[in-house]
Design a protein around this motif. Structure first.
Motif, short mmCIF file in Angstrom:
data_model
loop_
_atom_site.label_atom_id
_atom_site.label_comp_id
_atom_site.label_asym_id
_atom_site.label_seq_id
_atom_site.Cartn_x
_atom_site.Cartn_y
_atom_site.Cartn_z
N THR A 160 0.87 -1.18 0.00
CA THR A 160 0.00 0.00 0.00
C THR A 160 0.90 1.23 0.00
OG1 THR A 160 -1.64 -1.20 1.29
CG2 THR A 160 -1.85 1.20 1.21
N THR A 161 0.62 2.17 -0.90
CA THR A 161 1.53 3.30 -1.11
C THR A 161 0.76 4.60 -1.13
OG1 THR A 161 2.96 1.89 -2.47
CG2 THR A 161 3.28 4.25 -2.67
N ARG A 162 1.34 5.64 -0.49
CA ARG A 162 0.72 6.97 -0.50
C ARG A 162 1.81 8.03 -0.63
NH1 ARG A 162 -1.34 10.93 3.40
NH2 ARG A 162 -0.35 9.75 5.08
N THR A 163 1.68 8.89 -1.63
CA THR A 163 2.58 10.03 -1.79
C THR A 163 2.08 11.17 -0.90
OG1 THR A 163 2.75 9.39 -4.12
CG2 THR A 163 3.78 11.47 -3.47
N THR A 164 3.00 11.84 -0.18
CA THR A 164 2.60 12.99 0.65
C THR A 164 3.40 14.23 0.22
OG1 THR A 164 4.21 12.36 2.37
CG2 THR A 164 1.96 11.55 2.60
N SER A 165 3.04 15.36 0.76
CA SER A 165 3.55 16.65 0.29
C SER A 165 5.07 16.77 0.43
CB SER A 165 2.89 17.79 1.06
OG SER A 165 1.50 17.78 0.85
N ALA A 166 5.68 17.50 -0.50
CA ALA A 166 7.09 17.81 -0.42
C ALA A 166 7.34 18.81 0.70
CB ALA A 166 7.58 18.37 -1.75
N THR A 167 8.53 18.76 1.29
CA THR A 167 8.89 19.66 2.38
C THR A 167 10.29 20.24 2.14
OG1 THR A 167 9.74 17.77 3.65
CG2 THR A 167 7.47 18.46 4.08
N THR A 168 10.64 21.25 2.94
CA THR A 168 11.96 21.87 2.92
C THR A 168 12.34 22.26 1.49
OG1 THR A 168 12.50 20.30 4.69
CG2 THR A 168 14.26 21.75 3.95
N ILE A 169 11.48 22.99 0.83
CA ILE A 169 11.68 23.37 -0.57
C ILE A 169 12.52 24.65 -0.64
CG2 ILE A 169 10.53 24.00 -2.72
CD1 ILE A 169 8.03 22.53 -1.52
N ASN A 177 8.19 12.96 -0.10
CA ASN A 177 7.81 12.08 0.99
C ASN A 177 6.63 11.18 0.63
OD1 ASN A 177 9.58 13.64 2.93
ND2 ASN A 177 8.11 15.24 2.38
N GLY A 178 6.45 10.16 1.46
CA GLY A 178 5.31 9.27 1.32
C GLY A 178 5.33 8.21 2.40
N THR A 179 4.40 7.27 2.33
CA THR A 179 4.36 6.14 3.25
C THR A 179 4.11 4.86 2.46
OG1 THR A 179 1.98 6.40 3.65
CG2 THR A 179 3.49 7.54 5.16
N VAL A 180 4.64 3.75 3.00
CA VAL A 180 4.48 2.44 2.36
C VAL A 180 4.17 1.41 3.44
CG1 VAL A 180 5.59 0.63 1.00
CG2 VAL A 180 6.15 3.03 0.56
N ASN A 181 3.22 0.52 3.16
CA ASN A 181 2.97 -0.66 3.98
C ASN A 181 3.33 -1.88 3.14
OD1 ASN A 181 1.92 -2.88 5.42
ND2 ASN A 181 0.29 -1.63 6.31
N ASN A 184 3.25 -7.55 4.52
CA ASN A 184 3.83 -8.87 4.84
C ASN A 184 4.63 -9.51 3.71
OD1 ASN A 184 2.72 -9.00 7.53
ND2 ASN A 184 0.73 -9.41 6.59
N SER A 185 5.12 -8.70 2.78
CA SER A 185 5.97 -9.24 1.72
C SER A 185 7.13 -8.28 1.49
CB SER A 185 5.18 -9.43 0.43
OG SER A 185 5.99 -10.03 -0.56
N ALA A 186 8.35 -8.80 1.35
CA ALA A 186 9.55 -7.97 1.19
C ALA A 186 9.33 -6.94 0.08
CB ALA A 186 10.75 -8.84 0.87
N THR A 187 9.49 -5.66 0.43
CA THR A 187 9.08 -4.57 -0.45
C THR A 187 10.21 -3.57 -0.68
OG1 THR A 187 6.75 -4.75 0.18
CG2 THR A 187 7.48 -2.60 -0.62
N GLY A 211 7.18 -6.05 6.81
CA GLY A 211 6.26 -5.85 7.92
C GLY A 211 4.84 -5.59 7.47
N ASN A 212 4.01 -5.17 8.43
CA ASN A 212 2.61 -4.91 8.11
C ASN A 212 2.16 -3.60 8.78
OD1 ASN A 212 0.08 -5.37 6.97
ND2 ASN A 212 -0.65 -6.48 8.78
#
Length: 359
Positions: A160-169, A177-181, A184-187, A211-212
């Motif tokens: 599961t992937t989510r792009t988030t806002s850029a910082t320190t521009i 930036n973003g987040t990834v779940n 349970n499979s090597a990513t 991880g999860n």
């Protein structure tokens, strides 16, 4: 039997991760093919001009199968144009069925392209091949085969992937930036970025385990163009597929070219009989600034007291920055002072401001 399935999947994921790292190593040495332009310097400092073209596609023969599923992989190089990939498969070499298309940007690097095929028959021979397509053409890889068996399918899913806002521009840098779940499979994850939604640039592949839970992903970009809008997205991939995060954008700051700073002297604060706080406002105009205050009992600052206050620095930027310095003085004296700022492009002095210490 379950132990055998787990071992097969584990070996497949290890092979996939190694392929990503190996591909990243070979493409970051020698010619750099991920710069925003199509002119790429090689090891001999000559220039190679890259012309966008149809994608390059390689189907890999390595698979991991069960009684109804197959993990397949290959690699695709977009060759400078927005590219998607998919697998075709079937019980004959005519194929006939295809997986969902996945987007992999427009860079000049080979990118691993796993897929998890479901709904297969047990104990059946299947043919498959990888295909990639962009605005120039569709390229089909070689056709290979796999054999399903009677083993139950492994448990897992795409990340599961989510792009988030850029910082320190800043003028030439930004953090994306973003987040990834991993689910349970090597990513592995990476970012794409560029001045349009075809991107053209890839960051290094990063492994985040199996991880999860949500894991933060961040990369610092440099050598960007000032006053330029950039698009970016986070991508993540494991043995069950590739997932593209949403596309976001940011705009670097100006000026287009750095210049000498501006300096504005403002009124003294905290005036007592023996001290005061000199204040001012500086705009670095894109380059690091050194500043200090000159002061004197002479209204023209012809005879300065010492060499002024100690030098301090303001980092490169394009916004106004308030600065101040505390200074010890003599009672019942009128003082004159001004702010001085300099960077590599020149030095400037603010207006002269006066005040009188208390009795």
């Amino acid at each position: 039997m379950k132990t055998i399935i787990i071992l097969i999947v584990a070996l497949f994921v290890v092979w996939l991760g190694y392929g990503m790292l190996k591909n990243n190593e070979t493409t970051t040495s020698g010619a750099d093919v991920t710069t925003p332009t199509t002119k790429v310097p090689n090891q001999n400092t000559n220039t190679v001009t890259l012309t966008p073209s149809a994608p390059s596609v390689e189907t890999m023969s390595t698979t991991a199968t069960s009684n109804s599923t197959a993990l397949v992989t290959g690699q695709v190089k977009p060759n400078g144009a927005g590219t998607s990939y998919w697998y075709e498969y079937g019980e004959t070499s005519a194929l006939g069925t295809r997986t969902t298309s996945q987007q992999i940007g427009s860079g000049y690097k080979f990118i691993p392209t796993p897929a998890y095929i479901t709904g297969l028959k047990a104990n059946t021979l299947y043919y498959f091949r990888l295909s990639g397509s962009n605005r120039f053409a569709t390229t089909n890889g070689a056709t290979h085969t796999f054999q399903t068996n009677t083993n139950p399918p492994p448990q897992g899913s795409a990340p599961t992937t989510r792009t988030t806002s850029a910082t320190t521009i800043s003028r030439t840098t930004a953090n994306i930036n973003g987040t990834v779940n991993p689910n349970n499979s090597a990513t592995t994850y990476w970012f794409e970025y560029g001045t349009d939604t075809e991107f053209g640039n890839l960051t290094a592949f990063q492994q985040i385990g199996s991880g999860n839970s949500q894991i933060s992903a961040s990369v610092s970009l440099s050598d960007l163009a000032p006053l330029t809008k950039y698009y970016f997205r986070l991508n993540a991939q494991n043995g069950y597929g590739t997932v593209n995060g949403p596309i976001l954008s940011f705009t670097t700051t100006g000026p287009s070219n750095p210049g000498q700073p501006t300096a504005d002297t403002t009124s003294a604060k905290n005036v007592t009989s023996t001290s005061a706080t000199f204040t001012g406002v500086i705009n670095p105009n894109g380059a690091q600034v050194t500043y200090w205050f000159e002061y004197s009992e002479d209204s023209l600052l012809g005879q300065l007291i010492g060499s002024g206050t100690p030098e301090q620095t303001v980092s490169a930027g394009t916004k106004n920055v308030t600065v101040q310095t505390d200074i010890n003085l003599i009672p019942k004296k009128k003082y004159y002072y001004r702010l001085v700022a300099k960077n590599q492009y020149g030095a400037v002095r603010g207006d002269i401001v006066s005040f009188t210490t208390n009795k």
